[in-house]
Design a protein around this motif. Structure first.
Motif, PDB file in Angstrom:
ATOM      1  N   ALA A   1      -3.211   3.959  -2.513  1.00  0.00           N
ATOM      2  CA  ALA A   1      -3.401   2.954  -3.556  1.00  0.00           C
ATOM      3  C   ALA A   1      -2.800   1.657  -3.049  1.00  0.00           C
ATOM      4  O   ALA A   1      -1.755   1.660  -2.385  1.00  0.00           O
ATOM      5  CB  ALA A   1      -2.723   3.389  -4.842  1.00  0.00           C
ATOM      6  N   GLY A   2      -3.462   0.549  -3.332  1.00  0.00           N
ATOM      7  CA  GLY A   2      -2.976  -0.730  -2.830  1.00  0.00           C
ATOM      8  C   GLY A   2      -3.106  -1.832  -3.862  1.00  0.00           C
ATOM      9  O   GLY A   2      -3.983  -1.791  -4.744  1.00  0.00           O
ATOM     10  N   LEU A   3      -2.206  -2.789  -3.748  1.00  0.00           N
ATOM     11  CA  LEU A   3      -2.224  -3.938  -4.648  1.00  0.00           C
ATOM     12  C   LEU A   3      -1.997  -5.196  -3.808  1.00  0.00           C
ATOM     13  O   LEU A   3      -1.131  -5.211  -2.933  1.00  0.00           O
ATOM     14  CB  LEU A   3      -1.098  -3.790  -5.674  1.00  0.00           C
ATOM     15  CG  LEU A   3      -1.021  -4.894  -6.727  1.00  0.00           C
ATOM     16  CD1 LEU A   3      -2.156  -4.750  -7.739  1.00  0.00           C
ATOM     17  CD2 LEU A   3       0.320  -4.854  -7.449  1.00  0.00           C
TER      18      LEU A   3
ATOM     19  N   GLN B   1       0.851  -1.189   0.000  1.00  0.00           N
ATOM     20  CA  GLN B   1       0.000   0.000   0.000  1.00  0.00           C
ATOM     21  C   GLN B   1       0.884   1.235   0.000  1.00  0.00           C
ATOM     22  O   GLN B   1       1.943   1.251   0.625  1.00  0.00           O
ATOM     23  CB  GLN B   1      -0.895   0.018   1.238  1.00  0.00           C
ATOM     24  CG  GLN B   1      -1.915  -1.100   1.238  1.00  0.00           C
ATOM     25  CD  GLN B   1      -2.938  -0.967   2.346  1.00  0.00           C
ATOM     26  OE1 GLN B   1      -2.711  -0.265   3.325  1.00  0.00           O
ATOM     27  NE2 GLN B   1      -4.066  -1.629   2.188  1.00  0.00           N
ATOM     28  N   TRP B   2       0.416   2.249  -0.697  1.00  0.00           N
ATOM     29  CA  TRP B   2       1.199   3.480  -0.799  1.00  0.00           C
ATOM     30  C   TRP B   2       0.295   4.674  -0.519  1.00  0.00           C
ATOM     31  O   TRP B   2      -0.771   4.803  -1.102  1.00  0.00           O
ATOM     32  CB  TRP B   2       1.809   3.583  -2.195  1.00  0.00           C
ATOM     33  CG  TRP B   2       2.528   4.864  -2.450  1.00  0.00           C
ATOM     34  CD1 TRP B   2       3.718   5.257  -1.925  1.00  0.00           C
ATOM     35  CD2 TRP B   2       2.091   5.929  -3.304  1.00  0.00           C
ATOM     36  NE1 TRP B   2       4.063   6.498  -2.404  1.00  0.00           N
ATOM     37  CE2 TRP B   2       3.088   6.938  -3.250  1.00  0.00           C
ATOM     38  CE3 TRP B   2       0.969   6.128  -4.108  1.00  0.00           C
ATOM     39  CZ2 TRP B   2       2.977   8.134  -3.963  1.00  0.00           C
ATOM     40  CZ3 TRP B   2       0.865   7.313  -4.820  1.00  0.00           C
ATOM     41  CH2 TRP B   2       1.863   8.300  -4.742  1.00  0.00           C
ATOM     42  N   THR B   3       0.718   5.513   0.401  1.00  0.00           N
ATOM     43  CA  THR B   3      -0.005   6.743   0.708  1.00  0.00           C
ATOM     44  C   THR B   3       0.726   7.897   0.010  1.00  0.00           C
ATOM     45  O   THR B   3       1.949   8.017   0.136  1.00  0.00           O
ATOM     46  CB  THR B   3      -0.041   6.981   2.226  1.00  0.00           C
ATOM     47  OG1 THR B   3      -0.486   5.785   2.855  1.00  0.00           O
ATOM     48  CG2 THR B   3      -0.990   8.106   2.580  1.00  0.00           C
ATOM     49  N   ALA B   4      -0.015   8.706  -0.705  1.00  0.00           N
ATOM     50  CA  ALA B   4       0.598   9.755  -1.535  1.00  0.00           C
ATOM     51  C   ALA B   4       1.085  10.932  -0.696  1.00  0.00           C
ATOM     52  O   ALA B   4       0.454  11.283   0.305  1.00  0.00           O
ATOM     53  CB  ALA B   4      -0.407  10.235  -2.578  1.00  0.00           C
ATOM     54  N   PRO B   5       2.213  11.544  -1.111  1.00  0.00           N
ATOM     55  CA  PRO B   5       2.769  12.688  -0.364  1.00  0.00           C
ATOM     56  C   PRO B   5       2.060  13.986  -0.719  1.00  0.00           C
ATOM     57  O   PRO B   5       2.673  14.929  -1.218  1.00  0.00           O
ATOM     58  CB  PRO B   5       4.235  12.696  -0.803  1.00  0.00           C
ATOM     59  CG  PRO B   5       4.212  12.119  -2.183  1.00  0.00           C
ATOM     60  CD  PRO B   5       3.052  11.175  -2.248  1.00  0.00           C
ATOM     61  N   ILE B   6       0.777  14.032  -0.537  1.00  0.00           N
ATOM     62  CA  ILE B   6      -0.021  15.220  -0.853  1.00  0.00           C
ATOM     63  C   ILE B   6      -0.804  15.608   0.393  1.00  0.00           C
ATOM     64  O   ILE B   6      -0.866  14.826   1.339  1.00  0.00           O
ATOM     65  CB  ILE B   6      -0.973  14.936  -2.054  1.00  0.00           C
ATOM     66  CG1 ILE B   6      -1.751  13.637  -1.820  1.00  0.00           C
ATOM     67  CG2 ILE B   6      -0.165  14.850  -3.348  1.00  0.00           C
ATOM     68  CD1 ILE B   6      -2.771  13.350  -2.891  1.00  0.00           C
ATOM     69  N   PRO B   7      -1.403  16.802   0.407  1.00  0.00           N
ATOM     70  CA  PRO B   7      -2.028  17.259   1.664  1.00  0.00           C
ATOM     71  C   PRO B   7      -3.265  16.475   2.097  1.00  0.00           C
ATOM     72  O   PRO B   7      -3.661  16.545   3.247  1.00  0.00           O
ATOM     73  CB  PRO B   7      -2.420  18.707   1.360  1.00  0.00           C
ATOM     74  CG  PRO B   7      -1.612  19.099   0.181  1.00  0.00           C
ATOM     75  CD  PRO B   7      -1.385  17.861  -0.611  1.00  0.00           C
ATOM     76  N   PHE B   8      -3.928  15.756   1.187  1.00  0.00           N
ATOM     77  CA  PHE B   8      -5.090  14.983   1.640  1.00  0.00           C
ATOM     78  C   PHE B   8      -4.816  13.494   1.474  1.00  0.00           C
ATOM     79  O   PHE B   8      -3.850  13.093   0.825  1.00  0.00           O
ATOM     80  CB  PHE B   8      -6.354  15.402   0.886  1.00  0.00           C
ATOM     81  CG  PHE B   8      -6.330  15.078  -0.581  1.00  0.00           C
ATOM     82  CD1 PHE B   8      -6.841  13.884  -1.052  1.00  0.00           C
ATOM     83  CD2 PHE B   8      -5.794  15.985  -1.492  1.00  0.00           C
ATOM     84  CE1 PHE B   8      -6.804  13.577  -2.401  1.00  0.00           C
ATOM     85  CE2 PHE B   8      -5.756  15.686  -2.845  1.00  0.00           C
ATOM     86  CZ  PHE B   8      -6.264  14.477  -3.300  1.00  0.00           C
ATOM     87  N   TYR B   9      -5.671  12.681   2.102  1.00  0.00           N
ATOM     88  CA  TYR B   9      -5.419  11.239   2.120  1.00  0.00           C
ATOM     89  C   TYR B   9      -5.739  10.611   0.774  1.00  0.00           C
ATOM     90  O   TYR B   9      -6.863  10.683   0.288  1.00  0.00           O
ATOM     91  CB  TYR B   9      -6.258  10.587   3.218  1.00  0.00           C
ATOM     92  CG  TYR B   9      -6.117   9.084   3.310  1.00  0.00           C
ATOM     93  CD1 TYR B   9      -4.960   8.507   3.809  1.00  0.00           C
ATOM     94  CD2 TYR B   9      -7.141   8.241   2.904  1.00  0.00           C
ATOM     95  CE1 TYR B   9      -4.821   7.131   3.904  1.00  0.00           C
ATOM     96  CE2 TYR B   9      -7.025   6.863   2.994  1.00  0.00           C
ATOM     97  CZ  TYR B   9      -5.867   6.320   3.489  1.00  0.00           C
ATOM     98  OH  TYR B   9      -5.735   4.956   3.583  1.00  0.00           O
TER      99      TYR B   9
END
Lengths: 292, 431
Positions: free
Chosen positions: B192-194, B181-189
């Motif tokens: 994406a997961g595989l 799973q990867w959480t994006a480095p942006i201000p909101f949640y």
């Protein structure tokens, strides 16, 4: 050319030096910002008007932890119900409890009321002791020092800035502490009732005596039997007031006040707990003026 | 003399035994490394207007059978939660978790029931890769949709939403495999997961070889439907969340794809049962809104839509001739649940749920097979919590989705009184 070189060598340092520090509660954010100054940004996870034990782990908090360069928590199991899943999902090794960029403040404070036996029949007890230690102004000063040392340990380049900010804060705070000491001077020995014993350190600092809580046991909502006992206790002991937190309903306290005539005083536990409280000084200004 | 020696030996042993060293003085003491342990019990009292013997034979037409009650399957006695009228001991869930080293944590979730022990989850997790990446390996609940990852005791109702139970069975997507799973480095949640999984879901996915005879009454040959080896299922999803003041919005889209083998055929019971072999796809959309009124009080609206496509061959015996029929079969089915939960304070919670299967298109050898409509279910519940560690729930449901073997609708009214009690380590639930 030389200038360009120095600029180039300094550039990554300055980039490094600006740290985004996630903290669990507003008071930690304020302290960290005071010491860190322009070199850091703080991201506070919990809102100050919420019960610090019960924070809904909204997904936006995962992102906040994910984007942090360091994390400072209160500890003493205050965050046990909500912070672990955030750390687990954030995928950020910098916020792992074993990382040098992780600070648990409770490890640097002598906690009071550490229970000898831990059993949930006694309610949702904190096995390490009472974790609401930031409400003693002496502890705030100590925590400022702990945070200063933490910031230096992860960003030695800006050591002088942190030292200077800490010294300025310490001078201001010590003056404030004398002022509060004076204001609370005649309150020593005053008996008080609380909802939950979250003012234990404040009471200890100023000699107030907590004689009972409205909740029968930590984390267990008020029962009618215990409320009747509290009314009896108030009639017998004649405490000055109910020091009530801002996040529990005052319904039971109102009932008790109605029966006994005791005063209810709302006591903010953190910055933002009441709208007027926007910094640490204001928090203690309010707390030390609240009991008339 | 013997007596004296014996008694003095016993005394010596007792004295020696009584002189237990305090923990901090035991040289090789390892008790500090004991993992976090918790034990959750789930028990219920059930009052259902359908007899236990009948309830296991009911089916959601065209979708699934044997959802309720207990039945023997492959020699094992297998019971769903709240299977019988009267008292049920659903499980004791033992959870062990701890750091392994600076790079990993490990979690084990075991369900003890009267039928044995089931490894519900056993996985390691690592955040050490950084960059918002988390990896998991072992056996775990897939993060498909919203509800699937949660354990039974974290659900807001005593039973699973109809569409989940009908498509995936009561364990949901619970598989061996690996997850990233990867959480994006942006201000909101944004996450994406595989997941790459073995693919052994009893209700919808599967890859085992199947064997059946060509005629149930006079078998002359054995038909073999080959299975597949190795990994047979892939799941991918994205989730995003945004806060507006004290309101949190969370939405997700999920997709699962895998081989499908459903083996419910038996030549000794030629009239009922069937098998299926083919490909399965499952699409999911979930949406959750939580509005926080104060620290203890909130309103939560949670909805999920699942749609599936099963494309392959169905195997069933002709009831009169006993011949094995092998029509091509295409099932396009979709359903949703939507629930509203009001948390009043630390003691009281209440909620309602609506379930429906709203798409049920079954095509047999290219021609439509008509399916009954109105497959829905209504549920209401109220909970009382004595503390964070003990919960009592009263639930009523009215189920219109179940049909008996004669194809008649059996309306089921169920009252469940559920007790869910936990001891040990403090549970921290994610959103």
């Amino acid at each position: 050319m030389k200038k360009l070189l120095t600029l180039l060598t300094l550039l990554p340092l300055t980039l490094l030096a600006h740290m985004n520090i996630a903290v669990s509660y507003p008071y930690i954010g304020a302290l960290t910002k005071t010491i860190g100054g322009e070199h850091i940004t703080t991201t506070v996870l919990a809102q100050g008007n919420w019960d610090p034990h019960f924070i809904i782990p909204r997904p936006s908090l995962i992102t906040k932890v994910r984007n942090a360069d360091a994390l400072i928590m209160n500890g003493g199991q205050l965050e046990i119900g909500w912070l672990p899943p955030l750390l687990n999902r954030a995928g950020n090794p910098k916020t792992a409890p074993s990382a040098p960029t992780f600070l648990n403040l409770s490890h640097h404070i002598e906690l009071i009321h550490k229970p000898k036996d831990v059993d949930r029949k006694d309610g949702d007890v904190h096995p390490d002791g009472n974790p609401h230690f930031h409400l003693d102004p002496q502890n705030i000063l100590h925590l400022a020092k702990v945070i200063k040392e933490f910031l230096i340990s992860i960003d030695a380049v800006d050591k002088e800035v942190y030292e200077k900010n800490y010294a300025t804060f310490a001078t201001m705070w010590q003056a404030k502490m004398r002022e509060w000491e004076q204001k609370m001077g005649d309150k020593k020995g005053l008996k008080v009732i609380q909802f939950h014993d979250n003012l234990a350190y404040f009471n200890k600092a100023y000699g107030l005596v907590n004689i009972g809580t409205i909740e029968p046991l930590p984390g267990i909502p008020p029962s009618s039997k215990h409320t009747m006992n509290t009314i009896e206790l108030i009639q017998k002991e004649n405490p000055c007031c109910i020091l009530h937190d801002v996040y529990h309903s005052t319904k039971t306290a109102d009932f008790i006040a109605d029966k006994t005539g005791i005063k209810i005083i709302l006591m903010p536990h953190d910055i933002e707990a009441l709208e007027s409280i926007d910094n640490l000084g204001a928090l203690f200004d309010h707390l030390t003026s609240a009991i008339k | 003399m013997k007596k004296i020696v014996l008694s003095s030996m016993v005394c010596a042993a007792l004295i020696y035994g009584a002189d237990v060293l305090p923990v901090e003085k035991r040289t090789f003491d390892q008790s500090k490394f004991i993992p976090d342990i918790s034990l959750v019990m789930d028990a219920s009292y059930v009052d259902r207007n359908v007899k236990d013997a009948e309830v296991g034979h009911l089916e959601v037409p065209g979708v699934a059978h044997g959802l309720l009650g207990s039945h023997a399957h492959g020699g094992d006695e297998h019971a769903t939660y709240n299977a019988d009228n009267g008292f049920n001991l659903n499980y004791a869930e033992l959870v062990l978790s701890s750091s392994v080293d600076p790079f990993f944590t490990m979690d084990g979730v075991f369900h003890f029931s009267e039928n044995g022990v089931h490894v519900e989850e056993l996985f390691f997790t690592s955040n050490a890769l950084g960059h918002g990446t988390r990896v998991k390996g072992g056996k775990f609940n897939s993060n498909f949709g919203y509800l699937n990852e949660q354990h039974h005791h974290a659900w807001d109702f005593a039973d699973m939403p109809l569409v989940y139970e009908a498509f995936l069975g009561m364990h949901g997507l619970n598989e061996k495999g690996a997850q990233i799973q990867w959480t994006a480095p942006i201000p909101f949640y944004f996450m994406a997961g595989l997941e790459v999984l073995q693919g052994e879901n009893e209700q919808m996915f599967g890859k085992e070889e199947m064997e059946m005879v060509d005629n149930a009454y006079a078998p002359t040959a054995t038909e073999e439907i080959a299975g597949s080896d190795g990994v047979s299922m892939v799941i991918a999803y994205i989730k995003a969340s945004h806060d507006i003041g004290n309101t949190t919005l969370l939405g997700g889209l999920s997709y699962a794809q895998g081989d499908s083998r459903i083996d419910h055929i038996d030549e000794h019971e030629a009239e009922e049962g069937h098998a299926f072999s083919g490909d399965a796809k499952l699409y999911g959309a979930d949406f959750v809104v939580l509005h926080q009124l104060d620290s203890y009080s909130s309103i939560k609206w949670q909805s999920e839509y699942l749609q599936r496509e099963l494309d392959g061959t169905q195997y069933a015996y002709n009831a009169t001739s006993g011949d094995l029929m092998q029509p091509t079969m295409l099932k396009e089915q979709g359903g949703l649940y939507s629930q509203l939960i009001y948390t009043h304070d630390k003691n009281w919670r209440m909620g309602v749920r609506y379930d429906t299967i709203l798409k049920n298109d079954v095509t047999n050898n290219g021609s439509d097979v008509e399916q009954p409509s109105g497959l829905d279910k209504y549920t209401a519940m109220i909970e009382y919590h004595t503390s964070e560690f003990a919960r009592f729930r009263l639930q009523y449901s009215h189920d219109n989705a179940m049909f008996n073997e004669d194809g008649e609708r059996e309306k089921i009214d169920t009252i469940i009184l559920q007790a869910n009690i936990s001891i040990g380590a403090h549970a921290a639930h994610s959103f």
